[in-house]
Design a protein around this motif. Sequence first.
Motif, PDB file in Angstrom:
ATOM      1  N   LYS A   1      51.358  30.006  22.647  1.00  0.00           N
ATOM      2  CA  LYS A   1      51.270  30.435  21.248  1.00  0.00           C
ATOM      3  C   LYS A   1      51.436  31.943  21.131  1.00  0.00           C
ATOM      4  O   LYS A   1      51.947  32.457  20.124  1.00  0.00           O
TER       5      LYS A   1
ATOM      6  N   ARG B   1      48.523  36.435  16.259  1.00  0.00           N
ATOM      7  CA  ARG B   1      48.116  35.250  17.031  1.00  0.00           C
ATOM      8  C   ARG B   1      47.223  34.329  16.192  1.00  0.00           C
ATOM      9  O   ARG B   1      47.305  33.106  16.294  1.00  0.00           O
TER      10      ARG B   1
ATOM     11  N   GLN C   1      47.501  30.394  15.559  1.00  0.00           N
ATOM     12  CA  GLN C   1      46.367  29.542  15.904  1.00  0.00           C
ATOM     13  C   GLN C   1      45.954  28.695  14.701  1.00  0.00           C
ATOM     14  O   GLN C   1      45.684  27.492  14.827  1.00  0.00           O
ATOM     15  N   ASN C   2      45.903  29.295  13.513  1.00  0.00           N
ATOM     16  CA  ASN C   2      45.538  28.562  12.305  1.00  0.00           C
ATOM     17  C   ASN C   2      46.561  27.473  11.986  1.00  0.00           C
ATOM     18  O   ASN C   2      46.211  26.390  11.514  1.00  0.00           O
TER      19      ASN C   2
ATOM     20  N   ALA D   1      45.875  24.633  14.169  1.00  0.00           N
ATOM     21  CA  ALA D   1      44.573  24.040  13.870  1.00  0.00           C
ATOM     22  C   ALA D   1      44.555  23.343  12.517  1.00  0.00           C
ATOM     23  O   ALA D   1      43.535  22.778  12.122  1.00  0.00           O
TER      24      ALA D   1
ATOM     25  N   ARG E   1      43.193  30.724  28.804  1.00  0.00           N
ATOM     26  CA  ARG E   1      43.562  30.730  27.391  1.00  0.00           C
ATOM     27  C   ARG E   1      45.029  30.356  27.200  1.00  0.00           C
ATOM     28  O   ARG E   1      45.372  29.564  26.318  1.00  0.00           O
TER      29      ARG E   1
ATOM     30  N   ALA F   1      46.296  26.781  25.542  1.00  0.00           N
ATOM     31  CA  ALA F   1      47.109  26.858  24.330  1.00  0.00           C
ATOM     32  C   ALA F   1      48.454  26.155  24.525  1.00  0.00           C
ATOM     33  O   ALA F   1      48.933  25.436  23.647  1.00  0.00           O
TER      34      ALA F   1
ATOM     35  N   HIS G   1      47.721  22.179  24.802  1.00  0.00           N
ATOM     36  CA  HIS G   1      46.525  22.020  23.985  1.00  0.00           C
ATOM     37  C   HIS G   1      46.111  20.569  23.796  1.00  0.00           C
ATOM     38  O   HIS G   1      44.955  20.274  23.499  1.00  0.00           O
TER      39      HIS G   1
ATOM     40  N   GLU H   1      37.473  30.308  21.834  1.00  0.00           N
ATOM     41  CA  GLU H   1      37.268  29.933  20.442  1.00  0.00           C
ATOM     42  C   GLU H   1      37.329  28.430  20.212  1.00  0.00           C
ATOM     43  O   GLU H   1      36.617  27.893  19.368  1.00  0.00           O
ATOM     44  N   GLN H   2      38.186  27.738  20.927  1.00  0.00           N
ATOM     45  CA  GLN H   2      38.383  26.314  20.673  1.00  0.00           C
ATOM     46  C   GLN H   2      37.458  25.413  21.481  1.00  0.00           C
ATOM     47  O   GLN H   2      37.537  24.195  21.373  1.00  0.00           O
TER      48      GLN H   2
END
Length: 796
Positions: free
Chosen positions: A6, A17, A21-22, A25, A276, A280, A283, A301-302
């Motif tokens: 990503k 980034r 990521q959003n 998600a 990370r 990613a 995922h 974060e995830q």
Amino acid sequence: MVFATKIDLAAELEISRATVQNFFAGKAIGRENFHKICHTLKLPWHEIADLNDDPELAPEDFERAINDDCDSAFYSHDINLDRFLLPPVQPNLIQELRQQIRVNIQQQCGSLRVLDMSQPRQLDHLYTEVKVLEKISSRRRLSVSDLLRECVKIDDRPYLKNTALERSPGLSAVEQHSKLIILGKPGAGKTTFLKHLAMQCITGTFLSDRVPIFISLKDVAEDAYPVSLLTHITQQFAATTQLVSEALTQGKALILLDGLDEVKEHDRPLVLQAIRQFSAQFHANHFVITCRIAAQDYVFEQFTEVEIADFDDSQIANFAQKWFTNDATLPIEFLHTLFANPPIHELATSPILLTLLCLIFEDSRTFPVHRSTLYQEALQLLMKTWDASRHLDRASAGKMLSLHHKEELLSRIALLRFEQGDYFFRQQELEQSIWDYRRTVAQTAIASDDLDLDSEAILKSFEADQGLLVEQARGIYSFSHYTFQEYFAARAIAHPALGSALEMPLQKLVNQIIDPRWHPVFLITIDLLPDPDCLLQLMKQKIDHLAQDANLSPFLTWLTQKTAAMSTPNNAAAMRAFYLELELGHLLDPVQGSCLLSHSLDADGSIAAVLKTNGDLALDVRLARLLTLAIAPHFEREPGSFTLSRSQSLVQALTTAFESAQSLDPDLAADLHILQSQWSDLAQMSDEEIRFQADWKTARSTWVAQLRLVLDRHRNLGHVWSFNLHEKRLLKQYYCANQLLLECLGKSGSATQRLMQKSLLSLPIVELNTPVTVARSMTLPDGSVPLVPSIKSDTK
């Protein structure tokens, strides 16, 4: 165009980034960026957003979403990118890959060998179910009083364990969270749990639609530069590279990343970045990472975080059952011995220390008589052996102190907090203790600011590297096991460097002889002292002063007389403590009653040996047990609640005492026979008779009074001592101090035992010709004449 991560996609499109990521998600992002990502990845944006299926989106809003030129938030609904980004799954991919990597996974994860195991053991033959805490214990915002309320009290000792928190099966947590970090204390079983996941997955028992990939992060960091999980996996599964690549691409792998805390500090940023990037890029796969709880100072974060819970009693029993497979009686013996010893039981909540206890018990079918030996071995394991056995060299702040200095510092902390009655300590207090020690004792020539920083780092290393200090809530610590605090406090008192100055700390210890909280410290100190004579003599003097302060000469005179009649010089001390317990055990501890022949009263085995050959002593034991049963609260009969079976133990005690007395004292046997008949009549009274008679308690009291008179007349036992509350408290202190002294004698050398037993034969405050005045009822509760004529106690 293909993007490995990503991050690469964000760099290509010159967007943040977070925006990328959003997008993945399913969160709202700007319209322009949404279209840009979809266009670059060749994705149908209207299908991804599912705008046509949104019942809340009006036609005009749909049109505006297409044509609006402003960078307003674009509504993305239930994005499912896998159906666009992932190629279709080959039907036999999982089965084929499992078959090809099964041997590899079996070699990595199928067996276990730790500590002094002579050979590896099959993991599935030993594995015990892991429980996890959804809330990390160290992140709770609790006060010291809150933590004290959480403690389980066993024998007035705090039992520090996190089983008070809500627990759930570890497998359920992995199944529920596709990205999971498992935190735990040293030796909590993190690697074992990860290996169990791999074995369950490879057999299709758990997550049957995935294949396991087990990776040691320490090995990844040491392999090559740059750090790459994908490269490491490719090398690990060289023979099946294509199939593994397809499984990763299609999101069908269970990635098990073990030991993030084991990565050297200078390699950790690279490993974190590699994780990370890899999570990613792939995922859709299932990820589980393990790490020591205090070594984690970063955020994925995830990922969801859970903590491995301490073992509870059912887990301990399950582990022991699986460990001792060659002898069906060993698990029962082990658990009985363990649960009867609360300090050692406390250690068993840690899987690695439970393993150590099993190894020790397997060799000798018992635990060491000198508990300090066990604690020293356990601490050696946590502070040195455990990491060394896995070739780990942690470059942490703990290296600022040698092993000797760590032990000395922990000893100072333990004794200071023990003297203040603290089970929990605030972080700033611990850091101050570390600062003071390094400045004054270790004589560290470091600036004050650096010392402050180092103190916090050293505290964290005690938690992360050895697990000896544990953060129980935010900013509040304790020793991982309370028994370690007791050990280190004793170590500070018995420190060999004190030399001639040793008497002062020993005197301070002896001043605590009436406080049961300090008794384990006494026992460990006796173990650690090269010559315990000084401490034993100080204890003897203190006990004599207790007797003087109590002003209980009549009772102590009786005790001396009874002891003199039954003992020899070699067992006088044990005999006096023994009769003290026989006569007053039920009075001083009405809940437990008389323990009778507890090992604390038979520290050197002399009582047990005498009982086998001395019928008089054995008879006293049986009579004391009979009286204890007779006055027990459960014989307070109420109408409709009493049956003959409830008095079975008392009937048996009566029979046993009668049989013993027949050959030793026929007159006593005759009186006991009368009591047998009377009790039988009482026990068989019907409920209907009791309703109209309504004097069961009076009848029972009469019977107990008759029993006391029989014991008094024939054996000088069973007196009704009239003590007020203050005298009872003093007697209990004297009673417990004697028990402690006898137990300490049992741990000292035989020469010391003989010396002390002779010196304890008599009490200086007791005049042997002083008549004993026993407070007793000269008439029975119903006003009748006693069964046996009363006699004056001064004839005894």
